[in-house]
Design a protein around this motif. Structure first.
Motif, short mmCIF file in Angstrom:
data_model
loop_
_atom_site.label_atom_id
_atom_site.label_comp_id
_atom_site.label_asym_id
_atom_site.label_seq_id
_atom_site.Cartn_x
_atom_site.Cartn_y
_atom_site.Cartn_z
N SER A 224 5.35 -10.38 9.67
CA SER A 224 5.15 -9.01 10.13
C SER A 224 5.31 -8.01 9.00
O SER A 224 5.75 -8.36 7.91
N VAL A 225 4.91 -6.81 9.30
CA VAL A 225 5.02 -5.72 8.32
C VAL A 225 5.94 -4.67 8.91
O VAL A 225 5.83 -4.34 10.09
N PHE A 226 6.87 -4.19 8.09
CA PHE A 226 7.77 -3.13 8.56
C PHE A 226 7.39 -1.84 7.86
O PHE A 226 7.20 -1.82 6.64
N ILE A 227 7.26 -0.79 8.64
CA ILE A 227 6.93 0.51 8.04
C ILE A 227 7.83 1.59 8.62
O ILE A 227 8.13 1.60 9.81
N LYS A 228 8.32 2.46 7.72
CA LYS A 228 9.22 3.53 8.17
C LYS A 228 8.75 4.82 7.53
O LYS A 228 8.43 4.84 6.33
N GLY A 229 8.71 5.87 8.30
CA GLY A 229 8.30 7.17 7.78
C GLY A 229 7.41 7.88 8.77
O GLY A 229 6.66 7.23 9.51
N HIS A 256 -2.16 -11.75 10.17
CA HIS A 256 -2.85 -11.29 8.95
C HIS A 256 -2.05 -10.15 8.32
O HIS A 256 -2.50 -8.99 8.29
N PRO A 257 -0.84 -10.46 7.82
CA PRO A 257 0.03 -9.39 7.34
C PRO A 257 -0.54 -8.61 6.15
O PRO A 257 -0.32 -7.40 6.04
N LEU A 258 -1.29 -9.30 5.28
CA LEU A 258 -1.81 -8.59 4.11
C LEU A 258 -2.88 -7.58 4.51
O LEU A 258 -2.93 -6.46 3.99
N SER A 259 -3.72 -7.97 5.47
CA SER A 259 -4.73 -7.02 5.96
C SER A 259 -4.06 -5.83 6.62
O SER A 259 -4.49 -4.69 6.46
N ALA A 260 -2.99 -6.12 7.36
CA ALA A 260 -2.25 -5.04 8.04
C ALA A 260 -1.68 -4.08 6.99
O ALA A 260 -1.79 -2.86 7.11
N MET A 261 -1.14 -4.65 5.94
CA MET A 261 -0.56 -3.86 4.86
C MET A 261 -1.64 -2.99 4.21
O MET A 261 -1.45 -1.80 3.99
N ILE A 264 -2.57 -0.10 6.37
CA ILE A 264 -1.54 0.96 6.39
C ILE A 264 -1.59 1.76 5.08
O ILE A 264 -1.54 3.00 5.08
N ILE A 265 -1.74 1.04 3.97
CA ILE A 265 -1.79 1.72 2.66
C ILE A 265 -3.01 2.65 2.60
O ILE A 265 -2.91 3.80 2.16
N GLN A 266 -4.13 2.16 3.12
CA GLN A 266 -5.36 2.97 3.15
C GLN A 266 -5.12 4.26 3.95
O GLN A 266 -5.46 5.36 3.50
#
Ligand code: ATP
Length: 299
Positions: A224-229, A256-261, A264-266
Motif C-alpha cells: 500500500s501507499v501512505f499519504i499525509k497532507g 499496483h503500488p508504484l502506479s498509485a504512487m 499521486i505524485i502527478q
C-alpha cells in the motif's frame, strides 16, 4: 522435530484448543500469534508437559512426549516465576536443581547463563531490586540452565523496556544458531516479523494458518501507499485502490503500488502540493491476519 497431532483441550466449559495439528523443525523460531484468549498459553503448557491434552498427542522425533523428554524442553511462563526475596544466583540454583543439575555442572551452567542474560554483575542482589526487564531476563535464564533444544516462550516481552526486548531478540538469534527450536507466543505482530522464521496464527482454539513470514505477507496482504497532507489525495484515488483513513493520513491498498504512487505524485505536481509524507508500505503480517480472519488482533 516436534509434531502436534489433533490436540484438544477444554478448561471447564471453555474449549481452549479445538483440534490443533502442527509440525516444527529444530533450529527455527516459530511465532505463535493470536489475540487474548486464542489458546496460545493452553497449547504451550501442553508442549511443556504442565497440562495434559484431552485428546491428541505431541511427538518429539516421532516419540510420544513423556518424562524422558523433560531435559530437552525449557519453558518460560507468561507470569514471572521467581522468588524475589532471594538473589538471582539463588533463583538459578533452585531451577538448576529442578532440572536435575548438581555440583560443578550446576555452578558452571549458572555462570554461563548469567553471562548470556547479562546479569553477572547483579547475580548476588535480591530480585526485588531488579527492573522489569532484568526480572524477565532472569526468568528466561532459569529455563536455559539445562541447555534445552526446545525453548517455549510465552509472551516474554510484556511490560519490559526496549533495551531488554532487544536483548531477548539477540538471545533468540544466538539460540537459533545453536539449533534450538524456539516457540515464541506473542500478540505483537512486529515482534514476530522481526525474530521468527514462521508464523502460526491461532484464534478461537484453532490454527488458522502456518507459513513463513514472507509467504504469509505476500500471499494474503497487498502492498500500500501512505499519504499525509491536505488535498494530497487525488479525486480518483478510490479507482487506484482501497482507501482507508489511518495515522492522520490515507492508506491506499493496491496491487499496483508504484502506479498509485505515480498517480499521486502527478496530482501533487499539477496542483503544486507538497505532501507531508508519501511512503510505500510493504505487506505486513498484521494485514495477513486481517485478511484471514476479517478482524484485527482483538487487543
Ligand atoms: N485454567 C483455566 N480455567 C478456565 N479457563 C481457562 C483456563 N486457562 C485458560 N482458560 C480459557 O481458555 C481460553 C484460552 O486461554 P489461553 O490462556 O490459552 O489463551 P491465550 O491465547 O494464551 O491468551 P492470552 O494472550 O490472554 O494469554 C480462554 O478463553 C481462557 O479464558
Amino acid at each position: 522435530m516436534l509434531t502436534i497431532k489433533h490436540i484438544k483441550k477444554k478448561h471447564k466449559k471453555i474449549q481452549a484448543l479445538q483440534d490443533v495439528s502442527l509440525q516444527m523443525e529444530i533450529g527455527k523460531c516459530y511465532g505463535l500469534i493470536g489475540p487474548n484468549g486464542a489458546g496460545k498459553s493452553s497449547l504451550l503448557k501442553i508442549l511443556a508437559s504442565i497440562n495434559q491434552p484431552d485428546d491428541g498427542k505431541v511427538l518429539i522425533n516421532n516419540e510420544s512426549l513423556s518424562k524422558k523428554h523433560k531435559g530437552l524442553i525449557g519453558y518460560i511462563p507468561q507470569e514471572l516465576s521467581l522468588e524475589e526475596t532471594v538473589s538471582a544466583y539463588q533463583n538459578l540454583l533452585f531451577f538448576g536443581k529442578l532440572y536435575g543439575l548438581k555440583g560443578k555442572q550446576l555452578k558452571s551452567s549458572i555462570y554461563q547463563v548469567l553471562q548470556l542474560i547479562g546479569l553477572t554483575e547483579r547475580a548476588k542482589e535480591k530480585v526485588f531490586t531488579f527492573s522489569g526487564g532484568m526480572k524477565r531476563r532472569l526468568n528466561i535464564g532459569c529455563a536455559l540452565l539445562h541447555q534445552p533444544s526446545i525453548l517455549i516462550m510465552d509472551e516474554p516481552t510484556v511490560g519490559i523496556d526496549p533495551q531488554s526486548r532487544q536483548f531477548i531478540f539477540q538471545l533468540i538469534h544466538e539460540l537459533k544458531q545453536q539449533h534450538t527450536l524456539i516457540i515464541y507466543a506473542s500478540h505483537y505482530m512486529e515482534e514476530i516479523e522481526q525474530i521468527c522464521d514462521e508464523a502460526v496464527f491461532i484464534d478461537h482454539g484453532n490454527i488458522i494458518k502456518s507459513a513463513t513470514i514472507h509467504e504469509l505477507a505476500n500471499a494474503y496482504a497487498s502492498p500500500s501507499v501512505f499519504i499525509k497532507g491536505d488535498t494530497c489525495l487525488p479525486d480518483h484515488a478510490s479507482l487506484i485502490g482501497r482507501v482507508t483513513n489511518k495515522h492522520g493520513g490515507y492508506i491506499i491498498t493496491t496491487n499496483h503500488p508504484l502506479s498509485a504512487m505515480e498517480s499521486i505524485i502527478q496530482h501533487c505536481h499539477t496542483n503544486n502540493i507538497l505532501p507531508e509524507q508519501l511512503e510505500l508500505l510493504k505487506p505486513r503480517l498484521e494485514d495477513t491476519f486481517f485478511s484471514l480472519t476479517g478482524s484485527q488482533l482483538r487487543d
